[in-house]
Each structure stands twice: as C-alpha cells, then as structure tokens.
Scaffold this active site. Sequence first.
Site, mmCIF file in Angstrom:
data_model
loop_
_atom_site.group_PDB
_atom_site.id
_atom_site.type_symbol
_atom_site.label_atom_id
_atom_site.label_comp_id
_atom_site.label_asym_id
_atom_site.label_seq_id
_atom_site.Cartn_x
_atom_site.Cartn_y
_atom_site.Cartn_z
ATOM 1 N N LYS A 186 -0.846 -6.457 0.042
ATOM 2 C CA LYS A 186 -0.028 -4.430 0.390
ATOM 3 C C LYS A 186 -1.200 -4.434 -0.911
ATOM 4 O O LYS A 186 -1.599 -4.486 -1.561
ATOM 5 C CB LYS A 186 0.978 -5.007 -0.470
ATOM 6 C CG LYS A 186 2.342 -3.185 -0.983
ATOM 7 C CD LYS A 186 2.754 -3.453 0.075
ATOM 8 C CE LYS A 186 3.713 -2.141 0.304
ATOM 9 N NZ LYS A 186 4.306 -1.862 1.740
ATOM 10 N N GLU B 107 1.084 -5.937 12.892
ATOM 11 C CA GLU B 107 0.765 -6.052 11.729
ATOM 12 C C GLU B 107 0.871 -7.481 11.200
ATOM 13 O O GLU B 107 0.825 -8.562 10.518
ATOM 14 C CB GLU B 107 1.003 -4.828 10.222
ATOM 15 C CG GLU B 107 1.760 -4.614 10.554
ATOM 16 C CD GLU B 107 1.567 -3.646 9.583
ATOM 17 O OE1 GLU B 107 0.568 -3.958 8.610
ATOM 18 O OE2 GLU B 107 2.263 -2.600 9.476
ATOM 19 N N ARG C 168 0.795 -8.591 -3.039
ATOM 20 C CA ARG C 168 -0.388 -8.587 -2.926
ATOM 21 C C ARG C 168 -1.668 -9.304 -3.095
ATOM 22 O O ARG C 168 -2.785 -8.549 -2.251
ATOM 23 C CB ARG C 168 -0.498 -7.838 -4.685
ATOM 24 C CG ARG C 168 0.154 -7.329 -5.689
ATOM 25 C CD ARG C 168 -0.546 -5.763 -4.999
ATOM 26 N NE ARG C 168 0.058 -4.731 -5.690
ATOM 27 C CZ ARG C 168 0.053 -3.168 -5.427
ATOM 28 N NH1 ARG C 168 -1.389 -3.482 -5.514
ATOM 29 N NH2 ARG C 168 0.586 -2.886 -6.474
ATOM 30 N N LYS D 49 2.920 -1.313 13.486
ATOM 31 C CA LYS D 49 3.909 -2.183 12.779
ATOM 32 C C LYS D 49 4.074 -3.830 13.562
ATOM 33 O O LYS D 49 4.354 -4.378 12.888
ATOM 34 C CB LYS D 49 5.711 -1.734 12.447
ATOM 35 C CG LYS D 49 5.341 -0.801 11.800
ATOM 36 C CD LYS D 49 6.248 -1.027 10.021
ATOM 37 C CE LYS D 49 4.815 -1.349 10.227
ATOM 38 N NZ LYS D 49 4.572 -0.435 9.088
ATOM 39 N N ASN E 170 -9.590 -8.928 -10.312
ATOM 40 C CA ASN E 170 -9.206 -8.299 -8.799
ATOM 41 C C ASN E 170 -10.497 -7.257 -8.893
ATOM 42 O O ASN E 170 -10.669 -6.695 -9.531
ATOM 43 C CB ASN E 170 -7.774 -7.182 -9.276
ATOM 44 C CG ASN E 170 -6.767 -8.237 -9.260
ATOM 45 O OD1 ASN E 170 -6.675 -9.248 -8.554
ATOM 46 N ND2 ASN E 170 -5.240 -7.248 -9.111
ATOM 47 N N GLY E 171 -11.006 -6.923 -7.376
ATOM 48 C CA GLY E 171 -11.958 -5.947 -7.104
ATOM 49 C C GLY E 171 -12.946 -6.276 -6.797
ATOM 50 O O GLY E 171 -13.027 -7.525 -6.374
ATOM 51 N N HIS F 193 -6.523 8.852 31.071
ATOM 52 C CA HIS F 193 -7.731 8.511 30.700
ATOM 53 C C HIS F 193 -8.798 7.244 30.471
ATOM 54 O O HIS F 193 -9.720 7.067 29.958
ATOM 55 C CB HIS F 193 -8.263 9.492 30.305
ATOM 56 C CG HIS F 193 -8.214 11.172 30.243
ATOM 57 N ND1 HIS F 193 -8.626 11.581 30.809
ATOM 58 C CD2 HIS F 193 -7.242 12.252 29.402
ATOM 59 C CE1 HIS F 193 -7.953 12.538 31.509
ATOM 60 N NE2 HIS F 193 -7.518 12.949 30.220
ATOM 61 N N TRP G 112 -7.195 -12.528 -3.108
ATOM 62 C CA TRP G 112 -7.297 -11.991 -1.259
ATOM 63 C C TRP G 112 -8.129 -11.942 -1.615
ATOM 64 O O TRP G 112 -8.778 -11.120 -1.970
ATOM 65 C CB TRP G 112 -5.825 -10.639 -1.192
ATOM 66 C CG TRP G 112 -6.021 -10.145 0.159
ATOM 67 C CD1 TRP G 112 -5.286 -10.508 1.138
ATOM 68 C CD2 TRP G 112 -7.137 -9.868 0.670
ATOM 69 N NE1 TRP G 112 -5.931 -9.925 2.465
ATOM 70 C CE2 TRP G 112 -6.849 -9.513 1.820
ATOM 71 C CE3 TRP G 112 -8.045 -8.745 0.382
ATOM 72 C CZ2 TRP G 112 -7.740 -8.699 3.117
ATOM 73 C CZ3 TRP G 112 -9.421 -8.260 1.112
ATOM 74 C CH2 TRP G 112 -8.857 -8.277 2.905
ATOM 75 N N CYS H 168 -4.878 -8.701 -4.628
ATOM 76 C CA CYS H 168 -4.923 -10.092 -5.880
ATOM 77 C C CYS H 168 -3.803 -9.347 -6.695
ATOM 78 O O CYS H 168 -3.605 -8.329 -6.263
ATOM 79 C CB CYS H 168 -6.259 -10.056 -6.154
ATOM 80 S SG CYS H 168 -7.342 -10.383 -4.986
ATOM 81 N N GLU I 42 1.885 4.559 14.763
ATOM 82 C CA GLU I 42 2.778 3.873 13.690
ATOM 83 C C GLU I 42 3.628 2.353 14.298
ATOM 84 O O GLU I 42 3.488 1.415 14.181
ATOM 85 C CB GLU I 42 3.739 4.899 13.152
ATOM 86 C CG GLU I 42 4.692 4.396 12.043
ATOM 87 C CD GLU I 42 3.607 2.919 10.487
ATOM 88 O OE1 GLU I 42 2.251 3.068 10.996
ATOM 89 O OE2 GLU I 42 4.491 2.906 10.357
HETATM 90 C C1 F6R Z 1 1.084 -0.442 6.822
HETATM 91 C C2 F6R Z 1 0.241 -0.231 5.679
HETATM 92 C C3 F6R Z 1 -0.703 0.420 5.325
HETATM 93 C C4 F6R Z 1 -0.550 1.408 4.358
HETATM 94 C C5 F6R Z 1 -1.821 1.632 3.939
HETATM 95 C C6 F6R Z 1 -2.714 2.337 2.897
HETATM 96 O O1 F6R Z 1 2.718 -0.978 7.457
HETATM 97 O O2 F6R Z 1 1.968 -0.680 5.430
HETATM 98 O O3 F6R Z 1 -1.109 0.245 6.350
HETATM 99 O O4 F6R Z 1 -0.301 2.067 4.583
HETATM 100 O O5 F6R Z 1 -3.025 0.185 3.233
HETATM 101 O O6 F6R Z 1 -1.428 1.547 1.278
HETATM 102 P P1 F6R Z 1 -1.068 2.955 0.834
HETATM 103 O O7 F6R Z 1 -0.347 3.961 1.704
HETATM 104 O O8 F6R Z 1 -0.220 2.503 -0.680
HETATM 105 O O9 F6R Z 1 -1.743 3.769 0.109
#
Ligand code: F6R
Length: 609
Positions: free
Chosen positions: A604, A489, A26, A486, A100-101, A505, A74, A2, A482
């Site tokens: 994010k 997501e 966000r 990527k 937020n929260g 396995h 969010w 949010c 990773e």
């Molecule tokens: C994936 C991604 C998330 C963040 C995770 C941690 O592309 O961005 O998996 O890596 O939410 O976020 P931070 O690094 O801000 O603690």
Amino acid sequence: MCGIVGCIGNGAVEVVVEGLKRLEYRGYDSVGIAALSKNRLKVVKDAIKVEQFLKRYDLSEISDTRLAIGHTRWATHGIVSEENAHPHSDCKGRIVLVHNGIIENHHELRERLLKRGHRLRSDTDTELIVHLVEENYKGDLLEAVRVAVGSLVGSFALAVICADKEEMVLAKRMSPLVIGIGDGMIFAASDVVALLERTKRFLFLEDGDCARLIPKGIQVVDSESGREVERRVETVVWNVEDAEKEGYPHFMLKEIYEQPRALQQTIGAHIDGANLSFRQANEVEQLFEGVRKVSFVACGTAYHACVVGSYLLRDFTRLDYSCDVASEFRYAPPPLDEKTVLIAVSQSGETADTLAAVRLAKERSARVLAVCNVRTSTLVRLADLTLFTLAGPEIGVASTKAYTSQLAVLCALFSHLATFAGIGLDKRDGELLRKGLLGLPMRVRQALEAAEEVTDRISKEFFRSQTFLYLGRKYNFATAYEGALKLKEISYIHAEGYGAGEMKHGPIALVQPDYPTVAIVVRDSVYEKMLSNVEEIKARKGPVIAVSSVNDEKVKRLTNFIMEVPEVSEPLYPAVCVVPLQLLSYKIATLRGCDVDKPRNLAKSVTVE
Ligand code: F6R
C-alpha cells in the site's frame, strides 16, 4: 512502502510488535526488531511475514526493554533475505537503524565506505546509512545522524538507536514519519495507523527534520543548520476500530462493504443536503478564479478517478484539460502556469510520483487542488486546497472505498464548477448531479446486495481463466481499466481494460470461447454502441459477463452472466458499476487461494519512485 515503528517507554517491544502487525500492509517481504537490553542492542530479523516471525522467535528475552524499533520491508535494493531485512547495524553492532525510501547515491557511498574499511553485510542502500552514522558518532547520536544525512541523495525516513543511551533519533526527507505522544511513552512510526491503539496525538515531521526522542521529551532540529524548529502536535480523528477487520476475513472485503458509509460521510462533507449547495464553494471559486486549464494527475486506481474527472470536466465545464499518470508527468509535463489548477488525487497523499508532479506544478506557479483521504499527509500540506474523502483508513492493498469516495468528491466539485460563471456549461446539470449524489450511498448499497449471489456464481465459473478483457466507454472507460486492475493485482490473472471502441483495432483478435469479456453496458449515452460491441464478441463465441442496469432484457439475452446495478445519472455510473467488479475480483482471488490483503510484490502506498 515498508513500515517503521519505534517506542521509548515500558513495554516498548510489545508496542513495536503491535505496530508492525498494523503496518504490514505497507510491505511484507521481511520483518525485524532491534531493542536495547542491558546496554546491548539485540536484533532479530527474518525474511518472513510478521505472524510467522512471532511464532519463530521468542521475544521474551527483550520484553522488559524500554527502547525498540521495528520494520516491515518491501524490497527495493537487494533481494528478499534475512541479511537485507532491517534493522541494519554498524561494524560494532552499537548503532542500528531502520529506513524507508531509496538512497540514490548508494554505489558511490558503498565504494567510499568499503575503502574506509567498513564491513558491509547486505546489498541494501540502508546499511550504508548506519555506517555513515557510525563514522560521525562522537557521543551525540542526533548530531551524527544530522551530519550523515547530509551525504544522502534520495528519500528517507529513519529511526536510529544506539547502545549508549535510551534515546531514538529520527530523520525525514520525502518519506512520511510521525512522532506519537503517549502517556509516559513516545512513539515513532511511518504511518499513524501503527499507533492508533496507543495515541491520537501526533507531531508530523517535515522534510529536512531530524528529531531526538528521549523519555522526557522531543527535540526537533533542521538537518542542514542544526537549529531547533517547532512542530505542532495534532490530533487525528481516526479510531482504532477503523483499522480492524471487524469479523470480515479480509480488509478488502470489509472496505468494499464500507462503501455506502464512506460515501455518505464524504458526500455529506461536501454537499449540504438542506439546500443542495457545495460546501467549499468559496474556496473552490477563489482557486478557480481566472483559471483556464485543469491538469489531472495520480497513480493507479486514483488515476482512474482522474479519468472520470476528465469526463466530468468535459461534460460540465468549458475548461481545457490534461490527464496524466504521475509516473510519466515529469518526463513531459503538460503546459502549467498560474492559470492552471493541478488536481492531484491520492488516497494516501504520500505517493512519490504524485508528490513529484505536485512539486513541479508548484514550481511552475500552478495552483494545486488535492483530493485526499489522509488529513495529515504530505500532499495535503503541499496543496493550496484539499477536498477530503472521508473513507476512513484504507488498509487493503487494493483500493476500493477510497476510489468510490474520490469519484464522489470529483462529481461534487464539477457539479459546482458547472454553475460557476465563465467556467460552467449548465447550472441545471450541476444541480441535478448534486441531487443524484445524495442518493449514491443507497445506490451503492443496492449494487452490493445485487452482486452478492451472482458474483459467487461467476467467480466459480471463471476463476481458472488465464485472462480477461474489460470493455467500457465514456465514463465507464475508466471502470473497464479499474475492473481489470482490481482483478490482476489480487488474483494474478492477466486482465486488460480497453475502451470498447478500440476493440476492433486489435484486442478482438483475442476473443474465443475460453476468453471472457466483462462489458459495462448500462443505460447511458453509449448504451447502443456497447450493445454492438457485445454482439461482435458473441458472434465470435466469446463468453460475456455484463454489468447492466436493472431489468435490461436485451443485455440479458445477449450475455452469459449479468451483474445488475441500479440506474443512476451517467456521471455516477462508475461508482456503482465498479462495485460488482470489486466483489468479483475478490471472490476470484480467494478461490485461487491468493492472499487478498497482501498481494504478491505489492504494498500500500508507493512512497518511492
Ligand atoms: C490499486 C491501488 C493503487 C493506488 C496507487 C495510488 O488498487 O491501490 O493503484 O491507487 O498506488 O495510491 P494513492 O491513492 O495512495 O496515491
């Protein structure tokens, strides 16, 4: 998650709209604005993205207001709907707030408020707060908010306004909230990025703070005692251009291409190229004095950086270690004591689970080393020492430049610990790694150039696939995870990362002609083993896309497509190998028509548990 933005001053609605656009990364389920106009509060909100919102609603009616708050949501409590969008109002529409929260005692509060006759219109936990403020409001909004937050269990950043006065009240507990100081204007936001166009001067609220903003000034009090507290004004170094797309179609693509620069800045901040020394040697040595164990903790992509960190630790030091995703850490924490350094890695420094792990480690007397991209974040405030990534603001929801910068910082750290008496295994290895690091930005640039055309071809061939397998070993075990993260997501294609040795396995059962495997087969200590895995997949007619070192004819012959990366020393491979995988995910996602910067259900910075 949010976004909150607020403003007192001329053009308040314009500032809020501008901030909402910048904060949408966000959270982007819904959007809303409340403004004080002719002694009445006007609320406009809807379950749509900011761009559609601005087309659908005419805000000119409130354009002359001097007090406004806004929110991008969010969803946590309650579905995505107009009723659940913020701002929320009290029974009479005299007080409104954005939040937020997560409020954990919301069931109990809802029952209590309903019994007392409040009219609740949404399913959110947020709406309950505004009714609690209403109950306590006797002409002093700060006092009403201060008393109301005393009944809340959970996390919150709140911005509250009332029809009676030109003032805004803020409250914070475990959710970020800043006050911006402008020319004749005062702002509030959950993230400085919202306000970079307006000011560089910020006051960072701390947990337990309540603040009153009026045109003439700011008053901050402790929410429990009501006593005034002082908070310093700090200047942030980020520029507004850092938070713009600069001609790229998406932030993610811009940030992928920014990696050489981000690495250059990050590595330059940690390694002195003139004498190859680690710049924060003294602080790190002090922190690691007498330490026996490192506990790595992080979430998502940052956790993958920790996995690479744990291999560095094993190759370069004799320290014991644990490596956990932060969301599991508190259920069964590893042994933590004064001889442990907890390394917490986070782009935002606001990830709730990572912060909870840090708090727990501190309670148990462990020392905390943060690797973080945001100087003003909660993590940095909690840590004993921070090694910063200098990636600049990362706006794309999928982390790219922050990840490679985290890898660089961990390499720099362990290259120094390798030379540290009692901890390090081989001084020479540490020096070689530092030398290699200085060349990394150039290698990443080469990896980007090499990936451009081939990722076009591969993405066109495979963008309709239902699922992908990613395989790697040792340092590139993390790259496999990773790469898969990527892809899933941003493209919504199912993808699994696996340690290649685990293939037999179970996952090998999936291999068939329409099931692509991405294998990371570079010239490192596990090269031969990875080649065997590729042979096994080919024997079962599975298509293989390889990330390989340049000019590797063997890999070329064995696989359907190769994405070449320049040769680097083994610990640096994750930073170059992830580059074509980022680009491939981006191109597959765009071919599928996905909104790369705002993937479904994501936001994010996960600031709630
Ligand atoms: C994936 C991604 C998330 C963040 C995770 C941690 O592309 O961005 O998996 O890596 O939410 O976020 P931070 O690094 O801000 O603690």
